[in-house]
Design a protein around this motif. Structure first.
Motif, PDB file in Angstrom:
ATOM      1  N   ASP A 201      90.828  19.198 119.752  1.00 21.50           N
ATOM      2  CA  ASP A 201      90.372  19.178 121.136  1.00 21.50           C
ATOM      3  C   ASP A 201      88.879  19.477 121.208  1.00 21.50           C
ATOM      4  N   GLY A 202      88.398  20.323 120.287  1.00 16.79           N
ATOM      5  CA  GLY A 202      86.966  20.595 120.240  1.00 16.79           C
ATOM      6  C   GLY A 202      86.171  19.348 119.909  1.00 16.79           C
ATOM      7  N   VAL A 203      86.660  18.556 118.931  1.00 19.60           N
ATOM      8  CA  VAL A 203      85.990  17.307 118.575  1.00 19.60           C
ATOM      9  C   VAL A 203      86.006  16.348 119.759  1.00 19.60           C
ATOM     10  N   LEU A 204      87.169  16.186 120.383  1.00 22.42           N
ATOM     11  CA  LEU A 204      87.302  15.259 121.511  1.00 22.42           C
ATOM     12  C   LEU A 204      86.351  15.634 122.647  1.00 22.42           C
ATOM     13  N   LEU A 205      86.347  16.921 122.999  1.00 25.71           N
ATOM     14  CA  LEU A 205      85.517  17.360 124.117  1.00 25.71           C
ATOM     15  C   LEU A 205      84.031  17.179 123.814  1.00 25.71           C
ATOM     16  N   ASP A 206      83.617  17.501 122.585  1.00 30.81           N
ATOM     17  CA  ASP A 206      82.213  17.324 122.197  1.00 30.81           C
ATOM     18  C   ASP A 206      81.796  15.859 122.299  1.00 30.81           C
ATOM     19  N   VAL A 207      82.664  14.973 121.825  1.00 30.58           N
ATOM     20  CA  VAL A 207      82.356  13.542 121.854  1.00 30.58           C
ATOM     21  C   VAL A 207      82.191  13.054 123.290  1.00 30.58           C
ATOM     22  N   LEU A 208      83.108  13.451 124.155  1.00 29.82           N
ATOM     23  CA  LEU A 208      83.046  12.989 125.538  1.00 29.82           C
ATOM     24  C   LEU A 208      81.800  13.522 126.246  1.00 29.82           C
TER      25      LEU A 208
END
Length: 312
Positions: A201-208
């Motif tokens: 979720d950290g990766v996803l949120l950073d990307v967005l």
């Protein structure tokens, strides 16, 4: 005193109660209580203070627990290296995997390890939380961890490769007509996300956020396979490591632009034994950083053949 008593005391200190320690150790609660009382009687000291919020190690208890942890770790290393030779390795190996990373590579490496050392007992579990992985590593519970981020020293951390991330779309989604999805084209899409403290979720949120997107969260899940299947049914889109896309759902996954990837790191415990070393070398031999290619439109299977039924 016995190593079992040491393990019980460490579990009580970690969990803060006899009940939780018993659940962690998969033993009966009275057994843990009896062993702790016996240990305190033998030592002639109180290891834990009984407080309204649980059991808290005393000053003497904390000093004892430091030595107990060292003793337990040494015993585990001794078991792991017992009867180790060219043709035989007997002992236990505990491996933790941060959710979604190495899904394709780890089974092959573990299979090769078991064929080489059939008497080696291997336990593998998934742990989504980076903080929990770090805690388990500090406690000495893990022999090897496969994770996305690491704050360990370079001597303990080994970069295996990079996982490419792909977006998974619902059957019939307009962006399936493209070979690569522009992240900006996902603006306004609902998202299937992961537990808040998970690395994914950290990766996803950073990307967005880096691409100026604000996610509209429709669901949170604990497993990558669940996220993919829910996205496939049209609940929302999701972002997962390419190797974590379950078989039969590859036609719904697309690489993204700008590309998204994340380093995968193997962390071995201090003074690693032959089992950890062998597994690390096998993991190095696996294919990492492999580009993801979506199947050509003509090879996309019919929706019904995969058991995907939009609208249900």
């Amino acid at each position: 005193m016995s190593l079992r008593q040491f393990e019980y005391a460490l579990a009580v200190a970690e969990e803060g109660s006899v009940t939780a320690a018993a659940e962690l150790l998969h033993v009966a609660q009275p057994s843990v209580s009896q062993q702790i009382r016996a240990l305190e009687r033998e030592l002639g000291v109180e290891l834990f203070a009984r407080t309204p919020t649980g059991l808290v190690p005393t000053v003497v208890g904390r000093a004892f627990l430091r030595e107990a942890e060292a003793a337990v770790s040494a015993a585990r290393r001794a078991r792991a290296t017992a009867r180790a030779g060219a043709d035989e390795l007997v002992g236990e190996l505990t491996v933790a995997v941060q959710m979604g990373f190495g899904t394709r590579q780890l089974p092959g490496a573990l299979g090769a390890l078991r064929r080489r050392f059939p008497r080696l007992e291997v336990t593998v579990f998934e742990e989504p939380s980076s903080a929990e992985m770090e805690r388990l590593g500090r406690r000495g519970t893990l022999d090897l961890a496969l994770m996305a981020v690491c704050e360990r020293s370079p001597a303990d951390a080994h970069h295996l490769g990079d996982e490419e991330f792909v977006v998974v779309l619902g059957a019939g989604h307009r962006l399936l007509a493209t070979d690569r999805v522009e992240l900006r084209d996902l603006d306004g899409e609902p998202w299937v996300r992961f537990d808040r403290d998970s690395a994914l979720d950290g990766v996803l949120l950073d990307v967005l956020l880096e691409n100026g997107l604000t996610p509209a969260t429709v669901a949170r899940v604990s497993q990558t396979a669940t996220a993919v299947r829910w996205a496939a049914h049209g609940l929302g889109v999701t972002l997962v490591p390419a190797s974590a896309v379950p078989h039969g759902h590859e036609h719904l996954a697309r690489p993204v632009s700008p590309p998204v990837s994340h380093p995968v790191i193997a962390v071995v415990r201090h003074a690693a034994g032959p089992a950890e070393t062998a597994l690390l070398e096998l993991l190095r031999q696996e294919t990492w950083s492999e580009p993801f290619f979506a199947p050509p439109p003509g090879l996309i299977p019919a929706i019904g053949t995969l058991g995907i039924h939009p609208g249900r």
